[in-house]
Design a protein around this motif. Structure first.
Motif, mmCIF file in Angstrom:
data_model
loop_
_atom_site.group_PDB
_atom_site.id
_atom_site.type_symbol
_atom_site.label_atom_id
_atom_site.label_comp_id
_atom_site.label_asym_id
_atom_site.label_seq_id
_atom_site.Cartn_x
_atom_site.Cartn_y
_atom_site.Cartn_z
ATOM 1 N N ASP A 234 1.983 13.412 0.749
ATOM 2 C CA ASP A 234 2.505 12.401 1.672
ATOM 3 C C ASP A 234 1.674 12.366 2.945
ATOM 4 N N GLN A 235 1.887 11.340 3.756
ATOM 5 C CA GLN A 235 1.059 11.155 4.942
ATOM 6 C C GLN A 235 1.511 12.008 6.123
ATOM 7 N N ASP B 227 14.326 9.492 -4.492
ATOM 8 C CA ASP B 227 14.241 8.825 -3.197
ATOM 9 C C ASP B 227 14.087 9.800 -2.030
ATOM 10 N N ASP B 228 13.703 11.058 -2.328
ATOM 11 C CA ASP B 228 13.581 12.067 -1.273
ATOM 12 C C ASP B 228 12.424 11.801 -0.312
ATOM 13 N N LEU B 229 11.469 10.962 -0.718
ATOM 14 C CA LEU B 229 10.247 10.782 0.072
ATOM 15 C C LEU B 229 10.149 9.387 0.695
ATOM 16 N N GLU B 230 11.268 8.709 0.843
ATOM 17 C CA GLU B 230 11.238 7.366 1.401
ATOM 18 C C GLU B 230 10.649 7.377 2.808
ATOM 19 N N GLY B 231 9.742 6.447 3.048
ATOM 20 C CA GLY B 231 9.094 6.331 4.328
ATOM 21 C C GLY B 231 7.977 7.332 4.565
ATOM 22 N N ARG B 232 7.735 8.238 3.613
ATOM 23 C CA ARG B 232 6.706 9.264 3.785
ATOM 24 C C ARG B 232 5.379 8.854 3.141
ATOM 25 N N GLN B 233 5.328 7.649 2.582
ATOM 26 C CA GLN B 233 4.110 7.064 2.053
ATOM 27 C C GLN B 233 3.426 7.967 1.029
ATOM 28 N N LEU C 62 5.647 6.630 -17.496
ATOM 29 C CA LEU C 62 4.762 5.901 -16.593
ATOM 30 C C LEU C 62 5.292 6.170 -15.193
ATOM 31 N N TYR C 63 4.423 6.656 -14.300
ATOM 32 C CA TYR C 63 4.865 7.161 -13.007
ATOM 33 C C TYR C 63 4.202 6.381 -11.881
ATOM 34 N N THR C 64 4.999 6.048 -10.875
ATOM 35 C CA THR C 64 4.480 5.268 -9.753
ATOM 36 C C THR C 64 5.296 5.558 -8.509
ATOM 37 N N THR C 65 4.770 5.172 -7.359
ATOM 38 C CA THR C 65 5.527 5.161 -6.110
ATOM 39 C C THR C 65 5.589 3.722 -5.621
ATOM 40 N N ASN C 66 6.758 3.297 -5.181
ATOM 41 C CA ASN C 66 6.889 1.901 -4.769
ATOM 42 C C ASN C 66 6.716 1.753 -3.265
ATOM 43 N N ALA C 67 6.930 0.556 -2.765
ATOM 44 C CA ALA C 67 6.613 0.234 -1.375
ATOM 45 C C ALA C 67 7.495 0.971 -0.370
ATOM 46 N N THR C 68 8.670 1.432 -0.770
ATOM 47 C CA THR C 68 9.546 2.152 0.146
ATOM 48 C C THR C 68 9.315 3.661 0.117
ATOM 49 N N CYS D 259 0.511 -0.381 0.000
ATOM 50 C CA CYS D 259 0.000 0.000 0.000
ATOM 51 C C CYS D 259 1.132 0.845 0.000
ATOM 52 N N SER D 260 0.751 1.836 -0.510
ATOM 53 C CA SER D 260 1.672 2.929 -0.625
ATOM 54 C C SER D 260 3.015 2.627 0.021
ATOM 55 N N SER D 261 3.096 2.030 1.185
ATOM 56 C CA SER D 261 4.386 1.719 1.787
ATOM 57 C C SER D 261 4.269 0.554 2.749
ATOM 58 N N VAL D 262 5.413 -0.016 3.067
ATOM 59 C CA VAL D 262 5.426 -1.100 4.045
ATOM 60 C C VAL D 262 4.916 -0.604 5.398
ATOM 61 N N GLN D 263 5.197 0.672 5.738
ATOM 62 C CA GLN D 263 4.746 1.190 7.034
ATOM 63 C C GLN D 263 3.240 1.123 7.146
ATOM 64 N N GLU D 264 2.528 1.500 6.075
ATOM 65 C CA GLU D 264 1.070 1.492 6.110
ATOM 66 C C GLU D 264 0.549 0.089 6.340
ATOM 67 N N VAL D 265 1.178 -0.883 5.677
ATOM 68 C CA VAL D 265 0.695 -2.250 5.769
ATOM 69 C C VAL D 265 1.031 -2.876 7.110
ATOM 70 N N THR D 266 2.291 -2.737 7.532
ATOM 71 C CA THR D 266 2.729 -3.442 8.720
ATOM 72 C C THR D 266 2.202 -2.848 10.005
ATOM 73 N N SER D 267 1.615 -1.661 9.949
ATOM 74 C CA SER D 267 1.131 -1.042 11.175
ATOM 75 C C SER D 267 0.061 -1.874 11.862
ATOM 76 N N THR D 268 -0.599 -2.768 11.132
ATOM 77 C CA THR D 268 -1.634 -3.586 11.739
ATOM 78 C C THR D 268 -1.188 -5.021 11.983
ATOM 79 N N VAL D 269 -0.031 -5.412 11.481
ATOM 80 C CA VAL D 269 0.379 -6.808 11.645
ATOM 81 C C VAL D 269 1.760 -6.972 12.256
ATOM 82 N N LEU D 270 2.530 -5.892 12.371
ATOM 83 C CA LEU D 270 3.858 -5.956 12.969
ATOM 84 C C LEU D 270 4.010 -4.843 13.993
ATOM 85 N N PRO D 271 4.917 -4.954 14.936
ATOM 86 C CA PRO D 271 5.138 -3.876 15.898
ATOM 87 C C PRO D 271 5.515 -2.574 15.205
#
Length: 387
Positions: free
Chosen positions: A335-336, A314-320, A290-296, A17-29
Motif C-alpha cells: 500500500d502507499q 475491505d481492510d485496505l480501503e483508501g490505502r491504494q 482472478l484477483y484485483t483491487t478496485n478504485a476504493t 488508478c489504484s484509487s480515486v485518491q491517486e487520481v483526484t489528487s491532481t484534479v480535485l481538492p
C-alpha cells in the motif's frame, strides 16, 4: 459466451488508478480524496521472514509512475530517478550500477535478448547489457516512455505517453513499426506494460480499449472495448486501461478505470464475460481465482471463468493497494503507506503484515517460487519468504 474463456482457461491449466485518491489528487481538492483506513489488529495465519533488504538508491518521487523491478535469472534489476542497478537475488549483493544522465527514468524495467530496457521522461528508449549494465543503445521516441514489454524474437515494444506503441529492434534500436490509439484529453497518469503472448503484443489504452498487434509487423489483429465514457464530468469519463494484463492459455484478463474487468478470448478479441469493477491496477490470476483491487481499495477474488465474485476484503480501503501478486496460497499487496499485506487467497483473510518502504508501494511484488521481491518508492528492495 461465458463458456469460451472457461474452456480455454480449463484446457490450458490441464495442459500444463489504484484509487480515486491517486487520481483526484491532481484534479480535485485534497479534502475530497479518500482517507486511508486505519489498520486493524488481526491474528496472523502465516510467518513472513525477511531474507534481506537493501537501499538501491533508485527512488521514484512520482506516485503515478510505475517503474517495475525485473528478474533476469539470478539477478534483480531496478531503476528510478537517474540510476539503474542489479542485485543478486539470493543475498542482495549489488552487482552493477549505471547512471542515466540528463533524464529521469519513467518506464521499465524489462528485458530479453541479454539486455534490459528502460525509458525516460524526455522520450529516450535505452538498452543496457544485462550482465554489466553497459549502455548498448539509446534512441529518441519524442514522448515520455511509460511502459515496456519483454523482448522476444529481436523485438521490444515501448509505450509512450502520446498513446503510441513503438516496435523496436533489440539489436540496433531501429523503429520497425508504430501504432497509435490516442486517448481523451483528461486521462490517468501512467500506462500499463504491453504484454507479449506468442506472436502478439497486447496493450491497453486511455480510450478504454485493449488491442492486440502482430509483434513482427505491428498489424492490428483485434480490439476489445472495456469501457465507453458516459459520466457527467471529466473525472467520471476517464476510462483508461492502465493496469496489469494477465494471460492464461488463450484467455486474457484485463480491467479499466470507470469500466469493467473482463475475460477476453485471445483468438479473436471477443469478450466472453465482463463485470463492473473500476480498477487501474489490473489483475493477477491462476486456476483458482482472478484477483484485483478496485478504485476504493477493496481486494477482490473473482471466478476466472465467469467473473462472479467469491470474496471481498475491505481492510485496505483508501490505502491504494497495488494489484495482488500470487505467492503460493497467498496474495501479496503493498500500500502507499508502506505496508505489505499477505492475504489468504482462499478465504480473503489477512494472514501477515510487514512494514517495508515508508514511502509506499505503487508496483506489485515480483514472485519467484515462495520468495517475493518488493520495491518501494524510496528504492528499498526487499526479499521475503512465507513460512
Amino acid at each position: 459466451m461465458k463458456s469460451v474463456v472457461g474452456f480455454l482457461l480449463a484446457s490450458s491449466l490441464l495442459a500444463g488508478c489504484s484509487s480515486v485518491q491517486e487520481v483526484t489528487s491532481t484534479v480535485l481538492p485534497a479534502s475530497e480524496a479518500r482517507q486511508p483506513q486505519k489498520l486493524q489488529d488481526f491474528a496472523p495465519q502465516a510467518k513472513v521472514r525477511t531474507l534481506w533488504q537493501v537501499e538501491t538508491g533508485s527512488s521514484n518521487s512520482d506516485v503515478h509512475v510505475r517503474i517495475h523491478p525485473y528478474l533476469n535469472g539470478n539477478t534483480l534489476i531496478v531503476a528510478g530517478g537517474q540510476s539503474v542497478s542489479a542485485w543478486d537475488k539470493t543475498n542482495g549483493k549489488r552487482l552493477w550500477q549505471t547512471p542515466i544522465n540528463q533524464a529521469t527514468i519513467s518506464g521499465g524495467v524489462s528485458g530479453g535478448d541479454s539486455q534490459v530496457y528502460l525509458g525516460t521522461s524526455n522520450g529516450n528508449a535505452i538498452a543496457l547489457d544485462a550482465n554489466t549494465g553497459q549502455e548498448r543503445w539509446r534512441t529518441a521516441l519524442n514522448s515520455e516512455v511509460l511502459g515496456i514489454s519483454t523482448a522476444q524474437t529481436g523485438k521490444v515494444v515501448f509505450r509512450t505517453s502520446d498513446g503510441r506503441l513503438h516496435g523496436i529492434s533489440t539489436a540496433n534500436s531501429a523503429t520497425l513499426w508504430q501504432q497509435a490509439r490516442p486517448g481523451k484529453s483528461l486521462s490517468l497518469r501512467g500506462a500499463g506494460v504491453p504484454l507479449v503472448v506468442g506472436s502478439m503484443v497486447i496493450a491497453g489504452f486511455d480510450s478504454g480499449v485493449v488491442t492486440a498487434f502482430d509483434l513482427q509487423s505491428g498489424t492490428a489483429l483485434w480490439e476489445a472495448t472495456l469501457a465507453i465514457p458516459n459520466g457527467a464530468d471529466d473525472l467520471s469519463r476517464m476510462i483508461d486501461v492502465d493496469g496489469k494484463l494477465k494471460a492464461i492459455g488463450e484467455a486474457l484478463f484485463a480491467s479499466s478505470y470507470n469500466g469493467q474487468i473482463a475475460g477476453i478470448n485471445m483468438r479473436n478479441g471477443n469478450i466472453a464475460w465482463s463485470a463492473p469493477y473500476s480498477s487501474n491496477t489490473g489483475v493477477d490470476a491462476d486456476a483458482n481465482g482472478l484477483y484485483t483491487t478496485n478504485a476504493t481499495g477493496d481486494v477482490w477474488r473473482l471466478e476466472p471463468r465467469t467473473g462472479n465474485p467469491l470474496w471481498k476484503m475491505d481492510d485496505l480501503e483508501g490505502r491504494q493497494p497495488t494489484v495482488p501478486s500470487i505467492v503460493g496460497d497467498y496474495l501479496l499487496v503493498g500500500d502507499q503507506q508502506g505496508y505489505l499485506h499477505w492475504i489468504n487467497a482462499r478465504s480473503g483473510q489477512l494472514a501477515a503484515r510487514v512494514r517495508g518502504d515508508s514511502a509506499g508501494y505503487v508496483v506489485p511484488a515480483l514472485t519467484d517460487g515462495n520468495v517475493s521481491y518488493s520495491l518501494g518508492r524510496d528504492g528499498l528492495l526487499s526479499a521475503f519468504v512465507v513460512e
